[in-house]
Design a protein around this motif. Sequence first.
Motif, PDB file in Angstrom:
ATOM      1  N   VAL A  86     -43.870  42.265-135.230  1.00 53.87           N
ATOM      2  CA  VAL A  86     -43.953  42.873-133.911  1.00 53.87           C
ATOM      3  C   VAL A  86     -44.986  43.992-133.939  1.00 53.87           C
ATOM      4  N   GLN A  87     -45.620  44.231-132.809  1.00 55.01           N
ATOM      5  CA  GLN A  87     -46.599  45.306-132.701  1.00 55.01           C
ATOM      6  C   GLN A  87     -45.916  46.653-132.571  1.00 55.01           C
ATOM      7  N   PRO A  88     -46.589  47.722-132.971  1.00 58.75           N
ATOM      8  CA  PRO A  88     -46.031  49.054-132.767  1.00 58.75           C
ATOM      9  C   PRO A  88     -45.668  49.274-131.304  1.00 58.75           C
ATOM     10  N   GLY A  89     -44.512  49.876-131.085  1.00 53.84           N
ATOM     11  CA  GLY A  89     -44.010  50.083-129.739  1.00 53.84           C
ATOM     12  C   GLY A  89     -43.205  48.928-129.200  1.00 53.84           C
ATOM     13  N   GLY A  90     -43.190  47.830-129.914  1.00 54.76           N
ATOM     14  CA  GLY A  90     -42.455  46.664-129.479  1.00 54.76           C
ATOM     15  C   GLY A  90     -40.975  46.748-129.800  1.00 54.76           C
ATOM     16  N   SER A  91     -40.273  45.668-129.493  1.00 53.32           N
ATOM     17  CA  SER A  91     -38.828  45.623-129.670  1.00 53.32           C
ATOM     18  C   SER A  91     -38.399  44.347-130.364  1.00 53.32           C
ATOM     19  N   LEU A  92     -37.303  44.448-131.084  1.00 52.69           N
ATOM     20  CA  LEU A  92     -36.644  43.310-131.697  1.00 52.69           C
ATOM     21  C   LEU A  92     -35.146  43.531-131.626  1.00 52.69           C
ATOM     22  N   ARG A  93     -34.402  42.442-131.607  1.00 61.09           N
ATOM     23  CA  ARG A  93     -32.956  42.529-131.712  1.00 61.09           C
ATOM     24  C   ARG A  93     -32.496  41.705-132.895  1.00 61.09           C
ATOM     25  N   LEU A  94     -31.887  42.372-133.851  1.00 60.21           N
ATOM     26  CA  LEU A  94     -31.336  41.709-135.013  1.00 60.21           C
ATOM     27  C   LEU A  94     -29.886  41.334-134.756  1.00 60.21           C
ATOM     28  N   SER A  95     -29.482  40.205-135.314  1.00 62.17           N
ATOM     29  CA  SER A  95     -28.110  39.741-135.186  1.00 62.17           C
ATOM     30  C   SER A  95     -27.505  39.546-136.567  1.00 62.17           C
ATOM     31  N   CYS A  96     -26.240  39.846-136.687  1.00 65.00           N
ATOM     32  CA  CYS A  96     -25.495  39.628-137.915  1.00 65.00           C
ATOM     33  C   CYS A  96     -24.228  38.874-137.562  1.00 65.00           C
ATOM     34  N   ALA A  97     -24.175  37.617-137.953  1.00 68.01           N
ATOM     35  CA  ALA A  97     -23.017  36.780-137.684  1.00 68.01           C
ATOM     36  C   ALA A  97     -22.075  36.811-138.875  1.00 68.01           C
ATOM     37  N   ALA A  98     -20.826  37.157-138.633  1.00 66.09           N
ATOM     38  CA  ALA A  98     -19.822  37.253-139.676  1.00 66.09           C
ATOM     39  C   ALA A  98     -18.921  36.028-139.663  1.00 66.09           C
ATOM     40  N   SER A  99     -18.396  35.693-140.832  1.00 64.48           N
ATOM     41  CA  SER A  99     -17.554  34.513-140.972  1.00 64.48           C
ATOM     42  C   SER A  99     -16.093  34.781-140.666  1.00 64.48           C
ATOM     43  N   ARG A 100     -15.763  35.974-140.295  1.00 60.09           N
ATOM     44  CA  ARG A 100     -14.402  36.338-139.937  1.00 60.09           C
ATOM     45  C   ARG A 100     -14.438  37.327-138.793  1.00 60.09           C
TER      46      ARG A 100
END
Length: 120
Positions: free
Chosen positions: A12-26
């Motif tokens: 991603v470029q500076p100033g941009g955005s991302l959304r990280l996801s963490c899927a759990a098994s419980r």
Amino acid sequence: QVQLVESGGGLVQPGGSLRLSCAASRSIFSIYAMGWYRQAPGKQRELVATITNSGRTNYADSVKGRFTISRDNAKNTVYLQMNGLKHEDTAVYYCHADILGAASTADDYWGQGTQVTVSS
């Protein structure tokens, strides 16, 4: 025990955005706290943000005001919304679960990591 799978990283470029996801098994409701850590090349792993099963959040000073951690109990997923990304945010981001909230790390689990690269 719990398995954690991160996704959402990328370039991603500076100033941009991302959304990280963490899927759990419980159910993440049964986990005391979940969070995100990151490790940049040549640096130690550091805390980014945490969220408890009661909804209490904590952020590193370097990301406060830019990053937001949240959870969706129905989806067993924790998110990290990253806005205003900077070059210094470049790192491998790891999802973390502390099941009991105790000092012992025996009940601590880590995901495999997802790469976030901020570059123009």
